[in-house]
Enzyme design. Structure first.
Site, PDB file in Angstrom:
ATOM      1  CG  HIS A  83      -0.304   0.339   2.494  1.00 21.52           C
ATOM      2  ND1 HIS A  83       0.448  -0.581   3.176  1.00 21.52           N
ATOM      3  CD2 HIS A  83      -0.260   1.471   3.231  1.00 21.52           C
ATOM      4  CE1 HIS A  83       0.923  -0.033   4.273  1.00 21.52           C
ATOM      5  NE2 HIS A  83       0.510   1.211   4.332  1.00 21.52           N
TER       6      HIS A  83
HETATM    7  C1  UD1 Z   1      -2.391   5.452   5.900  1.00 25.95           C
HETATM    8  C2  UD1 Z   1      -1.116   5.989   6.564  1.00 25.95           C
HETATM    9  C3  UD1 Z   1      -0.030   4.933   6.478  1.00 25.95           C
HETATM   10  C4  UD1 Z   1      -0.497   3.594   7.006  1.00 25.95           C
HETATM   11  C5  UD1 Z   1      -1.770   3.200   6.276  1.00 25.95           C
HETATM   12  C6  UD1 Z   1      -2.316   1.889   6.776  1.00 25.95           C
HETATM   13  C7  UD1 Z   1      -0.661   8.403   6.452  1.00 25.95           C
HETATM   14  C8  UD1 Z   1       0.115   9.433   5.761  1.00 25.95           C
HETATM   15  N1  UD1 Z   1      -0.643   7.170   5.900  1.00 25.95           N
HETATM   16  O1  UD1 Z   1      -2.098   5.283   4.513  1.00 25.95           O
HETATM   17  O2  UD1 Z   1       1.084   5.354   7.244  1.00 25.95           O
HETATM   18  O3  UD1 Z   1       0.510   2.628   6.798  1.00 25.95           O
HETATM   19  O4  UD1 Z   1      -2.742   4.226   6.490  1.00 25.95           O
HETATM   20  O5  UD1 Z   1      -3.476   1.528   6.075  1.00 25.95           O
HETATM   21  O6  UD1 Z   1      -1.273   8.681   7.461  1.00 25.95           O
HETATM   22  N2  UD1 Z   1      -9.620   4.590   2.007  1.00 25.95           N
HETATM   23  C9  UD1 Z   1     -10.787   3.868   2.055  1.00 25.95           C
HETATM   24  N3  UD1 Z   1     -11.314   3.584   3.275  1.00 25.95           N
HETATM   25  C10 UD1 Z   1     -10.743   3.961   4.431  1.00 25.95           C
HETATM   26  C11 UD1 Z   1      -9.553   4.700   4.372  1.00 25.95           C
HETATM   27  C12 UD1 Z   1      -9.008   4.994   3.160  1.00 25.95           C
HETATM   28  O7  UD1 Z   1     -11.351   3.485   1.036  1.00 25.95           O
HETATM   29  O8  UD1 Z   1     -11.277   3.653   5.519  1.00 25.95           O
HETATM   30  C13 UD1 Z   1      -9.025   4.876   0.673  1.00 25.95           C
HETATM   31  C14 UD1 Z   1      -9.311   6.270   0.185  1.00 25.95           C
HETATM   32  O9  UD1 Z   1      -9.496   6.208  -1.181  1.00 25.95           O
HETATM   33  C15 UD1 Z   1      -8.016   7.012   0.488  1.00 25.95           C
HETATM   34  C16 UD1 Z   1      -6.982   5.920   0.333  1.00 25.95           C
HETATM   35  O10 UD1 Z   1      -7.611   4.743   0.771  1.00 25.95           O
HETATM   36  O11 UD1 Z   1      -7.854   8.075  -0.354  1.00 25.95           O
HETATM   37  C17 UD1 Z   1      -5.738   6.152   1.112  1.00 25.95           C
HETATM   38  O12 UD1 Z   1      -6.050   6.390   2.497  1.00 25.95           O
HETATM   39  P1  UD1 Z   1      -5.105   7.339   3.403  1.00 25.95           P
HETATM   40  O13 UD1 Z   1      -5.589   7.319   4.802  1.00 25.95           O
HETATM   41  O14 UD1 Z   1      -4.942   8.637   2.733  1.00 25.95           O
HETATM   42  O15 UD1 Z   1      -3.706   6.677   3.313  1.00 25.95           O
HETATM   43  P2  UD1 Z   1      -3.273   5.155   3.444  1.00 25.95           P
HETATM   44  O16 UD1 Z   1      -2.656   4.765   2.164  1.00 25.95           O
HETATM   45  O17 UD1 Z   1      -4.383   4.310   3.988  1.00 25.95           O
END
Ligand code: UD1
Length: 361
Positions: free
Chosen positions: A204
């Site tokens: 990821h």
């Molecule tokens: C975040 C953390 C990362 C951690 C990871 C674990 C930061 C900068 N990054 O990254 O350190 O390793 O979480 O998962 O804080 N989304 C969903 N559902 C959710 C959450 C997210 O569909 O409940 C999707 C959304 O499209 C979002 C994307 O995942 O834009 C990325 O989510 P985001 O929280 O921005 O970063 P992660 O890649 O999850």
């Protein structure tokens, strides 16, 4: 002393749970704030349920956005929370945007900040987590570390020794607490697999999954691996979105021995990797969890903020180079991989040690 405990994203939940329990046992008043950075059933709710984390007292419901917007939203809403709750301390865990955002708010309001999992450094500022770690540690009043190298990093950055407490790894506390429950799951059977006869993959990191060329290259390596050993791949939402947007889903779907699944719950995932032959990952926490369970792990990154998993544990840091990944893979298949030992204070009692320090304050 009234403490706000902050969580935001998936890896925070297993780090905070043992701390909540230890605070309850010690009679420390606490308020649980969820920023809402992660919000799906599979990324958040299932962890609360399975780990037995109490419902958050406050949910800031910030959701997904760009880094600046998400951080700003958390800060605006968390400032209001702090003004209402008037805590004496804000305790943050890990290195996600919620960790840095809430530390900044608290520090500016003159509220003490405790950081659990302080001092980890990859040395790679292109990782958003590295920025979050640096910001949080420079602001924190009490820094709780999971390994001795973290203490050294902090001292090198000029943090006074008196602020640093080597207390161990609360993510491992959760693992120890949940291991027996996970053993009932038989997750591998759901995928038609036999124990120690499959690999588990998680991906990821933006550096691996946001760039088409990089992701395609990793998929090419995966194609070779799954021909020798079936691979279960619980897909993170970021990775699923990217595979679709970058038009790479068909490459994934045509690998016959790659089993795709939605993100798994904590117990299902723990049960899956504890019985695997090896794990391929770019996660931070999974490097630690596999070291604790002595399962071979291949880390698909150029660096790690958790070097103890390589020097003492079962982790191979291969980067994204196909030859290096396949060399580690073959070593594990042919010779069983590194033996490894469990790092100091990864013993299921880290949260109790943290609470001892907090009580002494
Ligand atoms: C975040 C953390 C990362 C951690 C990871 C674990 C930061 C900068 N990054 O990254 O350190 O390793 O979480 O998962 O804080 N989304 C969903 N559902 C959710 C959450 C997210 O569909 O409940 C999707 C959304 O499209 C979002 C994307 O995942 O834009 C990325 O989510 P985001 O929280 O921005 O970063 P992660 O890649 O999850």
């Amino acid at each position: 002393m009234k403490i706000i405990n902050v969580v935001g994203a998936r890896p925070n939940f297993m780090k905070i749970n043992p701390i909540i329990r230890a605070m309850n046992a010690a009679g420390l008043p606490q308020v649980l704030v969820h920023t809402g950075q992660h919000y799906d059933e599979s990324m958040s709710d299932s962890f609360f349920r399975e780990l037995g984390i109490p419902e958050p007292d406050i949910n800031l419901e910030v959701g997904s956005s760009s880094h600046a917007r998400q951080t700003a939203q958390i800060m605006m809403r968390f400032e209001e929370t702090c003004l209402e709750v008037k805590p004496d301390m804000v305790l943050v865990v890990g290195d996600v945007n919620s960790t840095a955002a809430c530390s900044l708010v608290a520090a500016k309001l003159g509220i003490a900040v405790s950081h659990v999992e302080a001092g980890l450094r990859s040395g790679d500022r292109s990782m958003p987590e590295e920025i979050n770690r640096l910001v949080t540690d420079v602001l924190a009043d009490h820094l709780f570390t999971t390994s001795r190298d973290a203490d050294e990093n902090l001292l090198r950055e000029g943090i006074p020794l008196a602020k640093i407490h080597f207390t161990g790894n609360t993510m491992i506390d959760s693992l120890v607490l949940q291991l027996d429950k996970a053993k009932d799951r038989a997750t591998h059977r759901r995928f038609g697999l036999k124990p120690y006869n499959y690999a588990v993959l998680t991906l990821h990191r933006p550096a691996n999954v946001d760039d088409r060329q990089q992701l395609r290259n990793l998929l090419g390596t995966l194609r070779i691996i799954q021909e020798e050993l079936p691979v279960v791949f619980p897909i993170h939402p970021r990775t699923r979105n990217n595979l679709e947007e970058l038009d790479l889903m068909s490459e994934v779907e045509k690998m016959p021995h790659l089993v795709l699944t939605d993100p798994l719950s904590y117990l299902d995932f723990l049960d899956l990797y504890r019985l695997s032959k090896l794990v391929l990952t770019d996660s931070g926490g999974i490097q630690e969890e596999t070291t604790f369970l002595q399962i071979p792990c291949i880390t698909l990154r150029e660096n790690t903020e958790r070097p103890v998993t390589v020097t003492e544990g079962t982790n191979y840091l291969t980067g994204r180079d196909r030859e290096k990944i396949l060399a580690a893979f073959r070593e594990i298949l042919d010779r069983g991989g590194k033996q490894g030992q469990i790092p100091e204070y990864w013993d299921g009692h880290a949260a109790e040690r943290i609470v001892e320090v907090l009580k002494a304050l």
